[in-house]
Design a protein around this motif. Sequence first.
Motif, mmCIF file in Angstrom:
data_model
loop_
_atom_site.group_PDB
_atom_site.id
_atom_site.type_symbol
_atom_site.label_atom_id
_atom_site.label_comp_id
_atom_site.label_asym_id
_atom_site.label_seq_id
_atom_site.Cartn_x
_atom_site.Cartn_y
_atom_site.Cartn_z
ATOM 1 N N ARG A 180 -7.059 3.041 6.770
ATOM 2 C CA ARG A 180 -7.499 3.247 8.167
ATOM 3 C C ARG A 180 -8.553 2.215 8.566
ATOM 4 O O ARG A 180 -8.525 1.681 9.671
ATOM 5 C CB ARG A 180 -8.053 4.658 8.346
ATOM 6 C CG ARG A 180 -6.986 5.719 8.377
ATOM 7 C CD ARG A 180 -7.588 7.096 8.661
ATOM 8 N NE ARG A 180 -6.572 8.113 8.605
ATOM 9 C CZ ARG A 180 -6.637 9.194 7.835
ATOM 10 N NH1 ARG A 180 -7.691 9.406 7.059
ATOM 11 N NH2 ARG A 180 -5.664 10.080 7.847
ATOM 12 N N GLY B 89 2.198 2.217 -3.264
ATOM 13 C CA GLY B 89 1.192 2.461 -4.296
ATOM 14 C C GLY B 89 0.963 1.300 -5.236
ATOM 15 O O GLY B 89 0.509 1.489 -6.362
ATOM 16 N N PHE C 40 0.841 -1.198 0.000
ATOM 17 C CA PHE C 40 0.000 0.000 0.000
ATOM 18 C C PHE C 40 0.878 1.250 0.000
ATOM 19 O O PHE C 40 0.650 2.189 -0.764
ATOM 20 C CB PHE C 40 -0.934 0.001 1.219
ATOM 21 C CG PHE C 40 -1.681 1.288 1.391
ATOM 22 C CD1 PHE C 40 -2.805 1.564 0.626
ATOM 23 C CD2 PHE C 40 -1.249 2.240 2.302
ATOM 24 C CE1 PHE C 40 -3.488 2.765 0.770
ATOM 25 C CE2 PHE C 40 -1.925 3.444 2.456
ATOM 26 C CZ PHE C 40 -3.052 3.694 1.683
ATOM 27 N N GLN D 9 -9.962 -0.887 -7.615
ATOM 28 C CA GLN D 9 -9.557 0.451 -7.191
ATOM 29 C C GLN D 9 -8.225 0.432 -6.479
ATOM 30 O O GLN D 9 -7.843 -0.587 -5.894
ATOM 31 C CB GLN D 9 -10.622 1.070 -6.287
ATOM 32 C CG GLN D 9 -11.018 0.193 -5.118
ATOM 33 C CD GLN D 9 -12.248 0.695 -4.401
ATOM 34 O OE1 GLN D 9 -12.122 1.280 -3.343
ATOM 35 N NE2 GLN D 9 -13.427 0.461 -4.958
ATOM 36 N N GLN D 10 -7.547 1.558 -6.573
ATOM 37 C CA GLN D 10 -6.318 1.724 -5.810
ATOM 38 C C GLN D 10 -6.744 2.281 -4.460
ATOM 39 O O GLN D 10 -7.307 3.375 -4.384
ATOM 40 C CB GLN D 10 -5.352 2.657 -6.529
ATOM 41 C CG GLN D 10 -3.969 2.551 -5.969
ATOM 42 C CD GLN D 10 -2.916 3.114 -6.919
ATOM 43 O OE1 GLN D 10 -3.230 3.771 -7.890
ATOM 44 N NE2 GLN D 10 -1.681 2.843 -6.601
ATOM 45 N N PRO D 11 -6.536 1.531 -3.384
ATOM 46 C CA PRO D 11 -7.026 1.971 -2.075
ATOM 47 C C PRO D 11 -6.378 3.289 -1.653
ATOM 48 O O PRO D 11 -5.221 3.553 -1.958
ATOM 49 C CB PRO D 11 -6.613 0.850 -1.127
ATOM 50 C CG PRO D 11 -6.165 -0.277 -1.979
ATOM 51 C CD PRO D 11 -5.844 0.260 -3.320
ATOM 52 N N ASP D 12 -7.179 4.075 -0.933
ATOM 53 C CA ASP D 12 -6.674 5.339 -0.421
ATOM 54 C C ASP D 12 -6.476 5.234 1.092
ATOM 55 O O ASP D 12 -6.660 4.175 1.681
ATOM 56 C CB ASP D 12 -7.612 6.494 -0.796
ATOM 57 C CG ASP D 12 -9.019 6.317 -0.248
ATOM 58 O OD1 ASP D 12 -9.216 5.567 0.740
ATOM 59 O OD2 ASP D 12 -9.943 6.943 -0.796
ATOM 60 N N ILE D 13 -6.132 6.337 1.707
ATOM 61 C CA ILE D 13 -5.837 6.334 3.142
ATOM 62 C C ILE D 13 -7.059 5.932 3.973
ATOM 63 O O ILE D 13 -6.920 5.314 5.022
ATOM 64 C CB ILE D 13 -5.243 7.697 3.599
ATOM 65 C CG1 ILE D 13 -4.633 7.605 4.992
ATOM 66 C CG2 ILE D 13 -6.280 8.803 3.517
ATOM 67 C CD1 ILE D 13 -3.404 6.729 5.069
ATOM 68 N N ASP D 14 -8.257 6.252 3.496
ATOM 69 C CA ASP D 14 -9.465 5.841 4.222
ATOM 70 C C ASP D 14 -9.612 4.319 4.235
ATOM 71 O O ASP D 14 -10.010 3.737 5.253
ATOM 72 C CB ASP D 14 -10.715 6.497 3.635
ATOM 73 C CG ASP D 14 -10.746 8.001 3.894
ATOM 74 O OD1 ASP D 14 -10.177 8.445 4.911
ATOM 75 O OD2 ASP D 14 -11.333 8.722 3.072
ATOM 76 N N HIS D 15 -9.308 3.682 3.111
ATOM 77 C CA HIS D 15 -9.313 2.210 3.081
ATOM 78 C C HIS D 15 -8.311 1.681 4.105
ATOM 79 O O HIS D 15 -8.606 0.764 4.877
ATOM 80 C CB HIS D 15 -8.907 1.680 1.695
ATOM 81 C CG HIS D 15 -9.928 1.873 0.641
ATOM 82 N ND1 HIS D 15 -9.827 2.854 -0.304
ATOM 83 C CD2 HIS D 15 -11.073 1.196 0.378
ATOM 84 C CE1 HIS D 15 -10.866 2.785 -1.114
ATOM 85 N NE2 HIS D 15 -11.638 1.793 -0.723
#
Length: 100
Positions: free
Chosen positions: A75, A31, A28, A67-73
């Motif tokens: 967390r 990226g 993660f 999808q490319q996970p973001d910081i919300d994913h």
Amino acid sequence: MHQDPATLRAHLQGEMGAITWPELQPHFARGALLAVTDPLDLLEAAMALVQDDKATVEAWLKAGTLQQPDIDHARGWEHRQPRFQAVVIAPWVLVKESTP
């Protein structure tokens, strides 16, 4: 390298395995993580990436099933500590949360 679909499917199934969020964090961070969500199947997504099926992959990205996970994913996963099924399709690591 083009393999027939049945051989490719069998190879990718053999490469899949269970993994935890702490093991995925380095991927993660660089990226390289792609998350697969319902109704998309992890194996189907992996095959499309290997076969360089750009149109299909772009459609899934647009629909959000890939999808490319973001910081919300990140967390959420840190908090819940789910288990995942994963397969490496360099440079990507594809993951899908395992159902309990």
